[in-house]
Design an enzyme around this catalytic site. Sequence first.
Site, PDB file in Angstrom:
ATOM      1  N   SER A  28      49.878   7.459 -39.053  1.00  0.00           N
ATOM      2  CA  SER A  28      50.319   8.766 -39.545  1.00  0.00           C
ATOM      3  C   SER A  28      51.182   9.385 -38.455  1.00  0.00           C
ATOM      4  O   SER A  28      50.955   9.128 -37.260  1.00  0.00           O
ATOM      5  CB  SER A  28      49.105   9.677 -39.783  1.00  0.00           C
ATOM      6  OG  SER A  28      49.531  11.018 -39.941  1.00  0.00           O
ATOM      7  N   TYR A  86      41.480  13.268 -36.404  1.00  0.00           N
ATOM      8  CA  TYR A  86      42.189  12.292 -37.253  1.00  0.00           C
ATOM      9  C   TYR A  86      43.446  11.807 -36.528  1.00  0.00           C
ATOM     10  O   TYR A  86      43.744  10.603 -36.506  1.00  0.00           O
ATOM     11  CB  TYR A  86      42.541  12.970 -38.583  1.00  0.00           C
ATOM     12  CG  TYR A  86      43.527  12.229 -39.463  1.00  0.00           C
ATOM     13  CD1 TYR A  86      43.134  11.154 -40.246  1.00  0.00           C
ATOM     14  CD2 TYR A  86      44.871  12.650 -39.536  1.00  0.00           C
ATOM     15  CE1 TYR A  86      44.053  10.492 -41.076  1.00  0.00           C
ATOM     16  CE2 TYR A  86      45.779  12.001 -40.360  1.00  0.00           C
ATOM     17  CZ  TYR A  86      45.369  10.920 -41.119  1.00  0.00           C
ATOM     18  OH  TYR A  86      46.273  10.279 -41.935  1.00  0.00           O
TER      19      TYR A  86
END
Length: 237
Positions: free
Chosen positions: A132, A146
């Site tokens: 990501s 995350y």
Amino acid sequence: MITGGSRGIGAAVARGAVERGYAVGVGYAHDDAAAERLRADLPGIVTVRADVAEPAAVRTLFDTTEATLGPVTAVVNNAGVTGPLGPFRDASADTFRRVLDVNVLGTMLCAQEAVRRWEERGTAGRMVNVSSVAATLGAPGEYVHYAASKAAVEAFTVGLAKEVAPHGVRVNAVAPGTVHTDIHAAAGEPDRPARVVARVPMGRIAEPEEIAAAVLWLLSDEASYVTGAVLRASGGV
Ligand code: NAP
């Protein structure tokens, strides 16, 4: 074989892979109905309920896929979770553990299962890990745990790529920006894409197929000299 392939980006990779002639196995965690819908759309694929954070389930995922489709030659480590959106100080240890278990341990377990099988058989396997842009942006105020898990996925990709390159195996990552999927609802803000679109230089949010195209290119022979790369598919973020 695509982990987390029943919905979102993984399902788009599955569709694109079937179009390109791959035999496709898909793993997922809980949502049997979503897996069933994908199987109805893509007859011939294999779906396996297998939590990537569980070593025994990962072995079952490979064994079940190979029993029906033959040896796995390409793996997409796509399964991922964010935990609830919010400031770091409010996140729980259980959230940290689950996010690290799925995103980092799960990627490593599937990668290890693949490279062991490939080295044993002399397969020039191809792997794409889904990271990501959070890995480099940090996701402050949203989910820094995350972001840290995805930074681990990127470091892992670089190191594993170098380790297995002499065996002809290629390992790369795709780092998507924000994509229209259910992951934002699962994090507690279904309309997050509309909130963050102002940060995107291209001025729009990605569709899952646009990320799938990057994954499928890295798996293809067109990327034959590409390994250890992290390809941002992020609209310029
Ligand atoms: P999604 O729509 O929430 O779908 C997640 C998929 O992963 C589902 O198939 C889910 O299965 C599966 N999954 C979740 N936990 C799993 C586990 N422990 N074991 C096996 N499968 C599991 O997610 P997405 O947005 O497509 O995201 C896919 C990947 O892209 C993730 O790694 C995510 O971090 C990354 N990413 C997404 C975005 C974005 O904006 N969407 C941006 C950057 C990166 P069930 O249906 O059974 O739950």
